[in-house]
Write a protein that holds these residues in place. Structure first.
Motif, PDB file in Angstrom:
ATOM      1  N   GLU A   9       0.843  -1.194   0.000  1.00 37.52           N
ATOM      2  CA  GLU A   9       0.000   0.000   0.000  1.00 37.52           C
ATOM      3  C   GLU A   9       0.875   1.239   0.000  1.00 37.52           C
ATOM      4  O   GLU A   9       2.074   1.171   0.257  1.00 37.52           O
ATOM      5  CB  GLU A   9      -0.954   0.004   1.194  1.00 37.52           C
ATOM      6  N   LEU A  10       0.267   2.354  -0.317  1.00 35.80           N
ATOM      7  CA  LEU A  10       0.954   3.645  -0.352  1.00 35.80           C
ATOM      8  C   LEU A  10       0.390   4.556   0.714  1.00 35.80           C
ATOM      9  O   LEU A  10      -0.820   4.576   0.933  1.00 35.80           O
ATOM     10  CB  LEU A  10       0.733   4.328  -1.705  1.00 35.80           C
ATOM     11  N   THR A  11       1.247   5.345   1.352  1.00 37.18           N
ATOM     12  CA  THR A  11       0.751   6.403   2.211  1.00 37.18           C
ATOM     13  C   THR A  11       0.257   7.528   1.308  1.00 37.18           C
ATOM     14  O   THR A  11       0.565   7.572   0.112  1.00 37.18           O
ATOM     15  CB  THR A  11       1.847   6.939   3.144  1.00 37.18           C
ATOM     16  N   ALA A  12      -0.490   8.460   1.883  1.00 29.10           N
ATOM     17  CA  ALA A  12      -0.965   9.613   1.107  1.00 29.10           C
ATOM     18  C   ALA A  12       0.209  10.410   0.561  1.00 29.10           C
ATOM     19  O   ALA A  12       0.176  10.879  -0.587  1.00 29.10           O
ATOM     20  CB  ALA A  12      -1.860  10.492   1.979  1.00 29.10           C
ATOM     21  N   ASP A  16       0.939  11.191  -3.381  1.00 27.80           N
ATOM     22  CA  ASP A  16       1.111  12.568  -3.869  1.00 27.80           C
ATOM     23  C   ASP A  16       2.406  12.702  -4.667  1.00 27.80           C
ATOM     24  O   ASP A  16       2.422  13.302  -5.750  1.00 27.80           O
ATOM     25  CB  ASP A  16       1.133  13.562  -2.712  1.00 27.80           C
ATOM     26  N   LEU A  17       3.491  12.153  -4.128  1.00 29.27           N
ATOM     27  CA  LEU A  17       4.779  12.232  -4.822  1.00 29.27           C
ATOM     28  C   LEU A  17       4.730  11.473  -6.143  1.00 29.27           C
ATOM     29  O   LEU A  17       5.247  11.948  -7.158  1.00 29.27           O
ATOM     30  CB  LEU A  17       5.902  11.706  -3.929  1.00 29.27           C
ATOM     31  N   LEU A  18       4.082  10.318  -6.173  1.00 33.12           N
ATOM     32  CA  LEU A  18       3.960   9.560  -7.426  1.00 33.12           C
ATOM     33  C   LEU A  18       3.191  10.354  -8.483  1.00 33.12           C
ATOM     34  O   LEU A  18       3.547  10.318  -9.659  1.00 33.12           O
ATOM     35  CB  LEU A  18       3.290   8.212  -7.178  1.00 33.12           C
ATOM     36  N   ARG A  19       2.157  11.077  -8.078  1.00 32.86           N
ATOM     37  CA  ARG A  19       1.419  11.896  -9.041  1.00 32.86           C
ATOM     38  C   ARG A  19       2.337  12.956  -9.654  1.00 32.86           C
ATOM     39  O   ARG A  19       2.321  13.181 -10.869  1.00 32.86           O
ATOM     40  CB  ARG A  19       0.205  12.549  -8.374  1.00 32.86           C
TER      41      ARG A  19
END
Length: 119
Positions: A9-12, A16-19
């Motif tokens: 899973e990803l943290t928020a 955000d960084l991936l976007r």
């Protein structure tokens, strides 16, 4: 032996960084090796830039809201054997990690945290 896929899973903050990275670099992927340096840090690359093979396991295709395609999360098979009983949580922390990972110029780095799951 590898039909059970651990949950990733990803943290928020990671999402955000991936976007932001996707907007600059196009489709993305992660690879986490069992190497001596940044072993708990997944490296983020443009999708397909890091060659995977029989020594790697595809753990997840992560859906990120606002990103058209999933982000593949690969792990070295040897690392997977150690972490197969855990839930992996990709987070972001301040500080520079590997110069090869796309987030390095941002002054942050991805970090994998883990939580043991039931046997």
């Amino acid at each position: 032996m590898y039909e059970e896929t651990p949950r990733v899973e990803l943290t928020a903050a990671a999402a955000d960084l991936l976007r932001r990275l996707r907007a600059t670099h196009g489709p993305l992927m992660f690879h986490q090796s069992g190497g001596c340096c940044d072993g708990s840090a997944p490296m983020c690359y443009p999708r397909g830039e890091f060659r995977t093979g029989d020594a790697d396991v595809l753990l997840a295709e992560l859906d990120v809201e606002g990103v058209a395609e999933p982000v593949a999360f690969w792990m070295a098979r040897s690392q997977y054997e150690v972490w197969s009983h855990t839930r992996l949580i990709v987070d972001v922390v301040e500080g520079r990690g590997s110069g090869f990972s796309l987030e390095a110029p941002e002054g942050v780095r991805f970090l994998t945290r883990s939580r043991v799951v039931g046997a």
